[in-house]
Write an enzyme that holds these catalytic residues in place. Structure first.
Site, mmCIF file in Angstrom:
data_model
loop_
_atom_site.group_PDB
_atom_site.id
_atom_site.type_symbol
_atom_site.label_atom_id
_atom_site.label_comp_id
_atom_site.label_asym_id
_atom_site.label_seq_id
_atom_site.Cartn_x
_atom_site.Cartn_y
_atom_site.Cartn_z
ATOM 1 C CB CYS A 148 -0.912 0.008 1.219
ATOM 2 S SG CYS A 148 -2.000 1.462 1.281
ATOM 3 C CB CYS A 188 -1.286 4.031 8.022
ATOM 4 S SG CYS A 188 -2.464 4.667 6.792
ATOM 5 C CB CYS A 246 -0.753 0.010 8.236
ATOM 6 S SG CYS A 246 -1.432 -1.248 7.124
ATOM 7 C CB CYS A 267 -15.200 -7.396 6.483
ATOM 8 S SG CYS A 267 -16.574 -7.126 7.622
ATOM 9 C CB CYS A 324 -18.337 -5.149 5.116
ATOM 10 S SG CYS A 324 -17.387 -3.730 5.733
ATOM 11 C CB CYS A 349 -17.955 -0.236 8.732
ATOM 12 S SG CYS A 349 -16.974 -1.182 9.921
ATOM 13 N NE ARG A 375 -17.727 -5.793 13.479
ATOM 14 C CZ ARG A 375 -18.409 -5.168 12.534
ATOM 15 N NH1 ARG A 375 -17.862 -4.167 11.891
ATOM 16 N NH2 ARG A 375 -19.622 -5.540 12.239
#
Length: 330
Positions: free
Chosen positions: A58, A62, A65, A103, A135, A195, A267
């Site tokens: 990616c 972040c 991550c 998801c 999702c 979400c 969640r």
């Protein structure tokens, strides 16, 4: 207006939420449980399964991550986008294990038109046909992407805010807070559920946590699902040296989320594997009513299905019927 009357509000201020997070724990949990019971079956815990359909590489940076291409010391095997038929086989397995939401996450900066997005749309159509809530989390998207996903049967789009607007630039610099808000607006305009939650334990202050919840509670309507994540420090990422979040901090965050967003599914997400059974049950008491169910959350460990089966059996009998209950209570 009281935080305990269960009314839906969008005018929360940071000081109010900070006061909730700093309240005596047993008082806070009791107040949150009372509001939870107004809007939800207290014995309903949704089980959602999460699958990484494209792993690593990616371009975002972040700090938490392991999938970021910027963090080159992370031990992670990059994987191409999975084929729809393979994803749907795993969705069937998740359904058989008790999941009601499936998801799918792709380590993309943004959605782009083309064969890869076409494949994701096919996955969404297949998951919906299985009777599961579909999702996805695919990064930023434009309105026409959201509209196409909605036509395919997408139930929810995950796009977390991560942290407060004030702390955000300490965690991510390759996209802005406004970028995230624009994606959420496109999702909502297409009629897809939001979400959207965040992560604690990244070095933020209590006020940052309150500010994150203030932004979420300011959405009208509130996000249908609010994942509360505790940082899972991963070797090779800038946050690798952070200490694990205190379990009671997670309980407080769950309770404050429940009080500020009474109808949302709250969640328990990343970091749950580090919690003992008693701490997880305290989170349920504080208003959590959904968990990710499966051995892995994208690339980080999660509680095993066997462990979760034992946990849910210990607090059961459980019914995954929160939406119908919430609709009847509204």
């Amino acid at each position: 207006m009281s935080a305990d009357d269960g009314r839906i509000r969008h005018d929360w201020v940071v000081d109010e939420i900070a006061a909730l997070l700093g309240a005596p724990l047993l008082d806070l949990v009791g107040r949150a449980q009372a509001v939870h019971r107004q809007h939800h079956d207290p014995n309903a815990v949704q089980r959602a399964s999460l699958l990484s359909i494209k792993t690593g590489g990616c371009p975002e940076n972040c700090a938490y991550c392991p999938q970021s291409a910027h963090h080159r010391e992370v031990d992670l095997t990059r994987e191409r986008l999975m084929r729809p038929e393979a994803v749907l086989r795993l969705a069937e397995t998740a359904r058989a294990a008790g999941a009601t939401r499936f998801c799918m996450g792709a380590a993309w900066r943004e959605v782009r038109d083309g064969p890869a997005f076409d494949a994701v749309v096919e996955m969404v159509e297949g998951v919906d046909a299985l009777g599961l809530e579909a999702c996805v989390t695919l990064g930023m998207l434009k309105p026409h992407h959201a509209e196409r996903l909605a036509r395919a049967g997408l139930k929810a789009y995950n796009h977390n805010l991560d942290t407060s607007p004030e702390f955000y630039s300490r965690i991510v610099t390759t996209r802005t807070y406004e970028d995230r808000l624009e994606t959420l607006a496109a999702v909502r305009a297409a009629g897809i559920d939001l979400c959207c939650g965040g992560i604690i334990g990244m070095g933020e202050s209590l006020r940052d946590r309150a500010s994150l919840l203030q932004v979420l509670a300011g959405f009208d309507p509130h996000p249908e699902s609010v994942p509360i994540n505790a940082l899972v420090p991963v070797a090779g990422t800038p946050l690798a040296g952070r200490r694990e979040v205190d379990a009671l901090d997670l309980v407080r965050m769950v309770a404050a989320a429940r009080l500020t967003m009474p109808k949302a599914r709250v969640r328990l997400s990343a970091g749950r594997a580090a919690l003992g059974r008693d701490a997880q049950i305290l989170c349920f008491l504080a208003g959590a009513n959904s968990i990710f169910y499966g051995d892995t959350l994208l690339t980080t460990p999660n509680a095993g299905i066997g462990e979760d089966a034992d946990l849910l059996a210990a607090i059961g009998p459980l019914a995954d019927k929160a939406p119908a209950f919430a609709a009847a209570a509204s």
